[in-house]
Design an enzyme around this catalytic site. Structure first.
Site, PDB file in Angstrom:
ATOM      1  N   GLY A  10      39.204  45.639  36.983  1.00  0.00           N
ATOM      2  CA  GLY A  10      39.606  44.704  38.032  1.00  0.00           C
ATOM      3  C   GLY A  10      40.165  45.438  39.241  1.00  0.00           C
ATOM      4  N   ASP A 102      42.844  50.561  30.790  1.00  0.00           N
ATOM      5  CA  ASP A 102      42.511  50.996  29.438  1.00  0.00           C
ATOM      6  C   ASP A 102      40.997  51.197  29.223  1.00  0.00           C
ATOM      7  OD1 ASP A 102      43.487  51.517  26.784  1.00  0.00           O
ATOM      8  OD2 ASP A 102      42.441  49.696  26.202  1.00  0.00           O
ATOM      9  N   THR A 124      46.510  49.143  36.762  1.00  0.00           N
ATOM     10  CA  THR A 124      46.333  47.755  36.328  1.00  0.00           C
ATOM     11  C   THR A 124      47.516  46.932  36.812  1.00  0.00           C
ATOM     12  OG1 THR A 124      46.346  46.184  34.495  1.00  0.00           O
ATOM     13  CG2 THR A 124      47.215  48.341  33.990  1.00  0.00           C
ATOM     14  N   ILE A 125      47.232  45.739  37.301  1.00  0.00           N
ATOM     15  CA  ILE A 125      48.341  44.865  37.704  1.00  0.00           C
ATOM     16  C   ILE A 125      49.135  44.453  36.463  1.00  0.00           C
ATOM     17  CG2 ILE A 125      47.214  43.978  39.780  1.00  0.00           C
ATOM     18  CD1 ILE A 125      46.891  41.277  38.135  1.00  0.00           C
ATOM     19  N   ASP A 126      48.503  44.510  35.278  1.00  0.00           N
ATOM     20  CA  ASP A 126      49.137  44.002  34.055  1.00  0.00           C
ATOM     21  C   ASP A 126      50.284  44.890  33.563  1.00  0.00           C
ATOM     22  OD1 ASP A 126      47.107  42.186  34.248  1.00  0.00           O
ATOM     23  OD2 ASP A 126      45.950  42.957  32.557  1.00  0.00           O
ATOM     24  N   ARG A 161      59.757  16.988  39.476  1.00  0.00           N
ATOM     25  CA  ARG A 161      58.624  17.280  38.597  1.00  0.00           C
ATOM     26  C   ARG A 161      58.853  18.513  37.740  1.00  0.00           C
ATOM     27  NH1 ARG A 161      53.680  16.849  42.981  1.00  0.00           N
ATOM     28  NH2 ARG A 161      53.500  14.600  42.928  1.00  0.00           N
ATOM     29  N   HIS A 276      43.396  35.085  40.879  1.00  0.00           N
ATOM     30  CA  HIS A 276      43.148  36.343  41.589  1.00  0.00           C
ATOM     31  C   HIS A 276      43.962  36.526  42.860  1.00  0.00           C
ATOM     32  CE1 HIS A 276      39.711  36.047  38.856  1.00  0.00           C
ATOM     33  NE2 HIS A 276      39.832  37.349  38.815  1.00  0.00           N
ATOM     34  N   GLN A 278      46.870  37.015  42.790  1.00  0.00           N
ATOM     35  CA  GLN A 278      47.821  38.046  42.375  1.00  0.00           C
ATOM     36  C   GLN A 278      47.281  39.458  42.514  1.00  0.00           C
ATOM     37  OE1 GLN A 278      49.848  36.293  38.482  1.00  0.00           O
ATOM     38  NE2 GLN A 278      47.815  35.487  38.849  1.00  0.00           N
TER      39      GLN A 278
HETATM   40  O1  F6P Z   1      43.469  43.228  33.954  1.00  0.00           O
HETATM   41  C1  F6P Z   1      43.732  42.629  35.170  1.00  0.00           C
HETATM   42  C2  F6P Z   1      43.396  41.157  35.136  1.00  0.00           C
HETATM   43  O2  F6P Z   1      43.692  40.614  36.408  1.00  0.00           O
HETATM   44  C3  F6P Z   1      44.079  40.364  34.025  1.00  0.00           C
HETATM   45  O3  F6P Z   1      45.410  40.047  34.323  1.00  0.00           O
HETATM   46  C4  F6P Z   1      43.166  39.181  33.918  1.00  0.00           C
HETATM   47  O4  F6P Z   1      43.215  38.581  32.641  1.00  0.00           O
HETATM   48  C5  F6P Z   1      41.811  39.781  34.160  1.00  0.00           C
HETATM   49  O5  F6P Z   1      42.020  40.978  34.891  1.00  0.00           O
HETATM   50  C6  F6P Z   1      40.866  38.907  34.927  1.00  0.00           C
HETATM   51  O6  F6P Z   1      39.640  39.554  35.011  1.00  0.00           O
HETATM   52  P1  F6P Z   1      38.461  39.113  35.980  1.00  0.00           P
HETATM   53  O7  F6P Z   1      38.846  39.485  37.388  1.00  0.00           O
HETATM   54  O8  F6P Z   1      37.299  39.898  35.496  1.00  0.00           O
HETATM   55  O9  F6P Z   1      38.305  37.639  35.842  1.00  0.00           O
END
Ligand code: F6P
Length: 348
Positions: A10, A102, A124-126, A161, A276, A278
């Protein structure tokens, strides 16, 4: 020395800053640098461009990657390894620097075991990659998600809400935890700490009883209920299929929670999926600087012959660690950290 670089997986804010760091430091060392297009796909297809200092002059502040990216797994492609070796020979590449998470680094590690000189840069953003304290892109994503939560407060409050906001992170809750705590979400749900829907709804009802007629729930896309629950016992998936690395397409947990919370509490509930957003836009200062340091380190590693290794942040130092240490092991949020922060603030 001729170095090939690629960005895989990504896209992520900070990729261009790494590329600039590699090119500027690489040129200082007198190296030639070429950039493969679209991750491993460009290596398989022998598509690349020479990179000069002029090409990278203005890119560090931009998101995405000037090289393009893909989730191509060369080991799932016909004659993948052979084609990679062929390209590297034809393009006269001595060392390959793979910038990715990874999956991408797992390929770099396998190629190293096949005798190809590879070096990794963690992305990775994760923030779920082992063997580095942080990956670039994470800080930007956290700030985007936090600002989104900040903004949701006004609608939640004005309309009385419940707002459920879904945050990326696949199987880890790093972004949801930090953005949720920072943005003042009242309930944070992450995969590492499976939740009890009864407790979630009771917290919302208790807040209402105390005159706080709104609640913000920050939920990581991979969150699910604790064992024994009849509700949400597995991650919510967008589609029942996987990518070339076996990753499932998560998404939709906020909608499932929206319905359940509305039914159980009787409160008006809405969901927001940040998706996305994010990963988009300009990197934060932290990510630009970290990514630049990783790029510079990667060239130092080339010079020192540290192949099969990855640049890594340890404390405030950039060091090198074996790729083997980084791949195949997910860095999860420690439950203790979640309990000391999000759980402490639960309902407050
Ligand atoms: O690994 C980064 C990430 O943005 C995850 O947080 C998310 O689950 C995944 O990629 C989304 O992947 P794609 O852009 O292929 O839909």
């Amino acid at each position: 020395m001729r170095i090939g670089i690629l960005t895989g997986g990504g896209d992520c804010p900070g990729l261009n800053a790494v590329i600039r760091g590699i090119v500027v430091q690489g040129k200082k060392e007198g190296y030639e640098i070429i950039g493969f297009k679209d991750g491993w796909l460009g290596v398989l297809e022998n598509r690349w461009d020479e990179l000069t200092e002029d090409d990278v002059e203005d890119i560090a502040r931009e998101g995405g990657t000037i090289l393009g990216t893909s989730r191509t797994n060369p080991f799932k492609e016909e004659r993948g390894l052979e084609r990679i070796k062929q390209t590297l020979k034809e393009a006269s590449v001595d060392v390959l620097i793979a910038i990715g998470g990874d999956d991408t680094l797992g390929v770099a590690n396998k190629l190293y075991q096949e005798g190809i000189k590879t070096i990794g840069v963690p992305k990775t953003i994760d923030n779920d990659l082992s063997a580095t304290d942080y990956t670039f892109g994470f800080d930007t994503a956290v700030n985007i998600a936090m600002e989104a939560i900040d903004r949701l407060h006004t609608t939640a409050k004005s309309h009385h809400r419940v707002l459920v906001v879904e945050i990326m992170g696949r199987h880890t809750g790093w972004i949801a935890l930090q953005a949720g705590v920072g943005g003042g979400a009242h309930i944070v749900l992450i995969p590492e700490a499976p939740f009890d829907i009864e407790e979630v709804c009771q917290t919302i009802v208790n807040r209402k009883k105390k005159g706080k007629s709104y609640t913000i729930v920050a939920v990581a896309e991979g969150a699910k209920a604790a064992r024994g629950s009849k509700f949400l016992t597995r991650e919510v998936v967008k589609e029942e299929k996987t990518d070339a690395f076996g990753n499932i397409y998560l998404g939709g947990v906020a909608r499932v929670l929206e319905k359940e919370i509305a039914e159980r509490t009787g409160m008006e509930t809405r969901s927001v999926i940040l998706g996305h957003l994010q990963r988009g836009g300009r990197p934060s200062a932290f990510d630009r600087f970290l990514a630049t340091r990783f790029g510079i380190k990667a060239i130092e590693m080339v010079k020192e012959g540290k192949f099969g290794q990855m640049a890594s942040l340890r404390g405030t130092d950039i060091v090198s660690v074996p790729l083997q240490e980084a791949v195949g092991k997910r860095k999860s949020v420690p439950v203790k950290l979640y309990e000391e922060t999000a759980k402490l603030l639960w309902g407050k």
